[in-house]
Motif scaffolding. Sequence first.
Motif: not given
Length: 542
Positions: A518-523
């Motif tokens: 959701n926060e777009h911090i996954n790689r």
Amino acid sequence: MFQFKPHELLRNPFLNKGTAFTLDERKKYNLTGLLPSYVLTIDEQEQSVYKKICSISDNLDKHRFLMNLYDTNRTLFYYVVKKHIVELLPIIYTPTIGDAVINYSKIFDTPKDAVFLSVDDAAGIKPSMQAAISDLDKIKLIVVTDGEGVLGIGDWGVQGVAISIGKLAVYTVAAGVNPKNVLPVVIDAGTNNESLLNDPCYLGARHKRITGEKYYDFIDKFVNVSTELFPEVLMHWEDFGRGNARNILQKYRDKICTFNDDIQGTGVMMVSAMNAIARVTNIPVSEHRILVFGGGTAGIGVSDQILLEKIHSGLSEEEALKHFYIVDRQGLLTEDMDDLTEGQKRYARKKGEFQKTLTDLAEIVNAVKPTVLIGTSGVHGAFTEAVIKNMAKLNERPAIMPISNPTKLCEAKAEDVIKWSDGRALVVTGSPSAPVEYKGVKYMIGQANNALLYPGLGLGIIVAKSKVVSDGMLSAAAHAIGSLQDLSQVGAPILPPVSKLREASKLVATAVVQQAVNEHINRAAISDASEAVQSQIWEPSY
């Protein structure tokens, strides 16, 4: 496996099956004649191991027996502990780990795959870490300590390495983090514990703790080397002293994927407890008044996480801060006191708010009228009968949480809190507490066991390959734990029991992965958080 010589194979804890090697495997790997002839299944091995554990009366001896198994057959170790998780979790970690730390140098046998780094040898960081690992690509999680603030027992120097090893074992038992993906590290910066400095058995550097610029330069080099070798690693800081823990976390938390369990983990557990308390009392988290007894790393960490939860519920930071009262060695903290830490300054009350300096806890309770009392002091018995009765006078359902551990440092026993509050208190303890029978009601005591939180958090971060550990991920973890609780019954525990550890960890991991997305911090590319988590849960089997 074929590249190992027979005795090397039997000594490798990740490959050794012991008496479970089949006859065909024994022929294939030249093990025939090196093991007793009867072949056992892993279930038969577990039964034999558990029977031996039951024959040992002393918990530290049980811990040593299990850690010997950890040394020789890692798969069987996890199989046994997982099957008896409620009984053996307190043996491999808190509270027994405290005794293991205290006696570490006296009972040392093997390093158990840990890396020992000396502040006196910064140049040795990289070669030491490389020497410890056969496949650098596999390391996804590091637990590191410098042993200055171990549990509630203080500075134990290099002996704190037992904490790093034990913490990682819990990651695997609770959440299924692959034991091949983890690395325990201890930073030996010296010790200020005179008993260790004068102990001929002590295995660490025999000088006072290194502080200041040299210490922080070493930490910086350690972080740089670790992230160079393992670009997607989660760095878990554990049991650093109150002066360093927060500084380290604040410096790196926005730069790398990092987490401090003492500051954030305990706080998240208390947020989960607060949400349960809100449901039972019908008072929203935003309206609760919080009195924290113990203004160290854990106490301020707890306050910070509950503060964030209050802000998420709609309060401004200024409004939320008005609900907190911190008590430390000086008494109730006020802004005019000397030597307040940066964390304490945030919560210190205004000068002149009270007519005098308040030092007696029972008197402080009457003065500030809290709805929630949390103990993080390590002061045994600090929650006296007068304190509890004052809380009960002020609140229909007072929330009283003496969470210091081990048990001998707990501010109050659950049975006393229940009795002194006439069964009305909502109780959470730091170490396991037996159910309390009072006036015909059986009260199950919730445990603020970070094992319900950090293993799932770590697994979720590993699965998502998160760039950082955000406040949103911590909040998601707290709410995931809360979803396990049935609070409709009288005497129900405020936090889920350890028997639900695996279930809790999977829920937490899934919530954390989804929040990272959701926060777009996954790689990592994630289409289904639950499936992604399930696919990476390691199970102990041959």
